[in-house]
Design a protein around this motif. Structure first.
Motif, PDB file in Angstrom:
ATOM      1  N   ALA A 137       0.807  -1.215   0.000  1.00 16.79           N
ATOM      2  CA  ALA A 137       0.000   0.000   0.000  1.00 16.79           C
ATOM      3  C   ALA A 137       0.841   1.266   0.000  1.00 16.79           C
ATOM      4  O   ALA A 137       0.390   2.319  -0.476  1.00 16.79           O
ATOM      5  N   THR A 138       2.075   1.191   0.507  1.00 18.49           N
ATOM      6  CA  THR A 138       2.842   2.432   0.726  1.00 18.49           C
ATOM      7  C   THR A 138       4.190   2.483   0.016  1.00 18.49           C
ATOM      8  O   THR A 138       4.742   3.569  -0.144  1.00 18.49           O
ATOM      9  N   ILE A 139       4.736   1.352  -0.403  1.00 19.54           N
ATOM     10  CA  ILE A 139       6.038   1.358  -1.081  1.00 19.54           C
ATOM     11  C   ILE A 139       5.889   1.991  -2.463  1.00 19.54           C
ATOM     12  O   ILE A 139       4.868   1.858  -3.126  1.00 19.54           O
ATOM     13  N   GLY A 140       6.923   2.674  -2.905  1.00 20.41           N
ATOM     14  CA  GLY A 140       6.867   3.492  -4.115  1.00 20.41           C
ATOM     15  C   GLY A 140       6.407   2.766  -5.363  1.00 20.41           C
ATOM     16  O   GLY A 140       5.484   3.217  -6.066  1.00 20.41           O
ATOM     17  N   HIS A 141       7.046   1.638  -5.692  1.00 28.41           N
ATOM     18  CA  HIS A 141       6.680   0.863  -6.868  1.00 28.41           C
ATOM     19  C   HIS A 141       6.821  -0.615  -6.552  1.00 28.41           C
ATOM     20  O   HIS A 141       7.645  -1.010  -5.725  1.00 28.41           O
ATOM     21  N   LEU A 142       6.033  -1.431  -7.256  1.00 25.29           N
ATOM     22  CA  LEU A 142       6.094  -2.876  -7.102  1.00 25.29           C
ATOM     23  C   LEU A 142       6.534  -3.505  -8.417  1.00 25.29           C
ATOM     24  O   LEU A 142       6.057  -3.122  -9.488  1.00 25.29           O
ATOM     25  N   LEU A 171     -13.020  -2.620  -3.979  1.00 27.80           N
ATOM     26  CA  LEU A 171     -13.407  -1.502  -3.117  1.00 27.80           C
ATOM     27  C   LEU A 171     -12.999  -0.147  -3.676  1.00 27.80           C
ATOM     28  O   LEU A 171     -13.409   0.888  -3.139  1.00 27.80           O
ATOM     29  N   GLY A 172     -12.184  -0.149  -4.747  1.00 26.24           N
ATOM     30  CA  GLY A 172     -11.796   1.133  -5.327  1.00 26.24           C
ATOM     31  C   GLY A 172     -10.344   1.170  -5.759  1.00 26.24           C
ATOM     32  O   GLY A 172      -9.597   0.185  -5.616  1.00 26.24           O
ATOM     33  N   THR A 173      -9.935   2.314  -6.297  1.00 31.46           N
ATOM     34  CA  THR A 173      -8.553   2.516  -6.730  1.00 31.46           C
ATOM     35  C   THR A 173      -7.669   2.803  -5.529  1.00 31.46           C
ATOM     36  O   THR A 173      -8.152   3.075  -4.420  1.00 31.46           O
ATOM     37  N   ARG A 174      -6.373   2.801  -5.767  1.00 31.92           N
ATOM     38  CA  ARG A 174      -5.438   3.140  -4.684  1.00 31.92           C
ATOM     39  C   ARG A 174      -5.710   4.541  -4.149  1.00 31.92           C
ATOM     40  O   ARG A 174      -5.687   4.764  -2.932  1.00 31.92           O
ATOM     41  N   ALA A 175      -5.962   5.492  -5.039  1.00 31.13           N
ATOM     42  CA  ALA A 175      -6.226   6.861  -4.597  1.00 31.13           C
ATOM     43  C   ALA A 175      -7.498   6.933  -3.763  1.00 31.13           C
ATOM     44  O   ALA A 175      -7.543   7.607  -2.726  1.00 31.13           O
ATOM     45  N   PHE A 179      -4.195   4.953  -0.410  1.00 30.17           N
ATOM     46  CA  PHE A 179      -2.867   4.343  -0.392  1.00 30.17           C
ATOM     47  C   PHE A 179      -1.866   5.280  -1.071  1.00 30.17           C
ATOM     48  O   PHE A 179      -2.137   5.831  -2.144  1.00 30.17           O
ATOM     49  N   THR A 180      -0.713   5.429  -0.474  1.00 31.50           N
ATOM     50  CA  THR A 180       0.277   6.390  -0.967  1.00 31.50           C
ATOM     51  C   THR A 180       1.276   5.795  -1.953  1.00 31.50           C
ATOM     52  O   THR A 180       1.949   6.532  -2.669  1.00 31.50           O
TER      53      THR A 180
END
Length: 276
Positions: A137-142, A171-175, A179-180
């Motif tokens: 949810a929070t790490i820059g890129h996967l 439930l929705g998009t990351r934004a 989630f950052t």
């Protein structure tokens, strides 16, 4: 100089790492583990490498051992983080990239390492995320990966259970969910490489012994294909030398089926401009 699919695969994974990134892999991830050490010894010498189970920063193991919690993976490390230190760094946004895999991966980059089938009565109980949901949810890129694409059971229309977060969940998009982290950027499989330009997986590179039709047949979600689809760039002699040096035991090979390990390549197997 010839090479095998497992060597080419970890080189392709390594190339998803950018210079100066702070990068982490989870438990039991031999291909990602080897790829990180390859990147640090080739194009990204200034990256910060955090070893999975050991949380060791920039270690210098003599070789990659068969298990990711071997004490040798602390050899030469600048520091070994505590568990909570690493999670604090991730939630602050101080970790740029994490490698994730899954028994199932959907087109939005959600992954499942929890259970196949209904959660109340699963067909297969998997190992679980070990904190991967929080980190994703929070790490820059996967960077996602799998060596089981060809099975037809791994890249699916929808995960039976979402363990780690892609670009969109039911439930929705990351934004929308607050989630950052940036979510999946790359997906590397034994058939090809995908990016996520609009939050959906798009095929951008193929291995030279694979066709687009084979990718479609093995993929449970509609495959978007880049207009400039190309072959995966062959490994350089320097990259191959590093793979063989850091992983002389071949622990990366444990992720591949015997059939896949029969795939070998040589320079100029096919024209690099893919007609596919």
């Amino acid at each position: 100089m010839n090479w095998t699919i497992d060597e080419w695969f970890v080189v392709a994974l390594a190339r998803t790492i950018r210079p100066a990134e702070t990068v982490f892999h989870g438990f039991g991830s031999p291909c990602a583990q080897v790829a990180m050490h390859v990147a640090r010894r080739t194009h990204a010498p200034d990256m910060v490498l955090i070893e999975g189970a050991m949380y060791a920063i920039n270690p210098e193991p003599s070789f990659i051992p068969p298990t990711s919690n071997d004490a040798s993976l602390r050899r030469g490390a600048a520091y070994s983080m505590r568990f909570e230190e690493f999670f604090d760094a991730a939630i602050r946004g101080d970790v740029d990239r994490m490698f994730l895999s899954g028994g199932q991966i959907d087109g939005a980059g959600n992954t499942n390492v929890t259970a196949i089938g209904p959660l109340s009565h699963p067909k297969v109980k998997l190992g679980g995320g070990g904190g991967g949901c929080n980190l994703s949810a929070t790490i820059g890129h996967l960077t996602l990966w799998t060596t089981r694409h060809r099975s037809g059971h791994t890249l699916v229309e929808a995960c039976d259970f979402i363990t780690d977060i892609g670009h969109r969940t039911p439930l929705g998009t990351r934004a929308e969910l607050g989630f950052t982290g940036g979510g999946p950027q790359w997906l590397v499989t034994e058939l090809g490489v995908f990016d996520f330009p609009d939050g959906r997986a798009r095929l951008v590179q193929l291995f030279p012994d694979v066709s687009v039709a084979q990718v479609h047949a093995a993929t449970g979600f509609p495959v978007q294909t880049a207009g400039d689809l190309r072959l995966v760039r062959p490994p350089s002699p320097a990259e191959l030398a590093v793979v063989r040096s850091v992983d002389p035991l071949g622990v990366r090979r444990s992720e591949f089926s015997p059939r896949e390990l029969e795939r070998t390549f040589e320079p100029a197997t096919r024209d690099e401009d893919c007609a596919c």
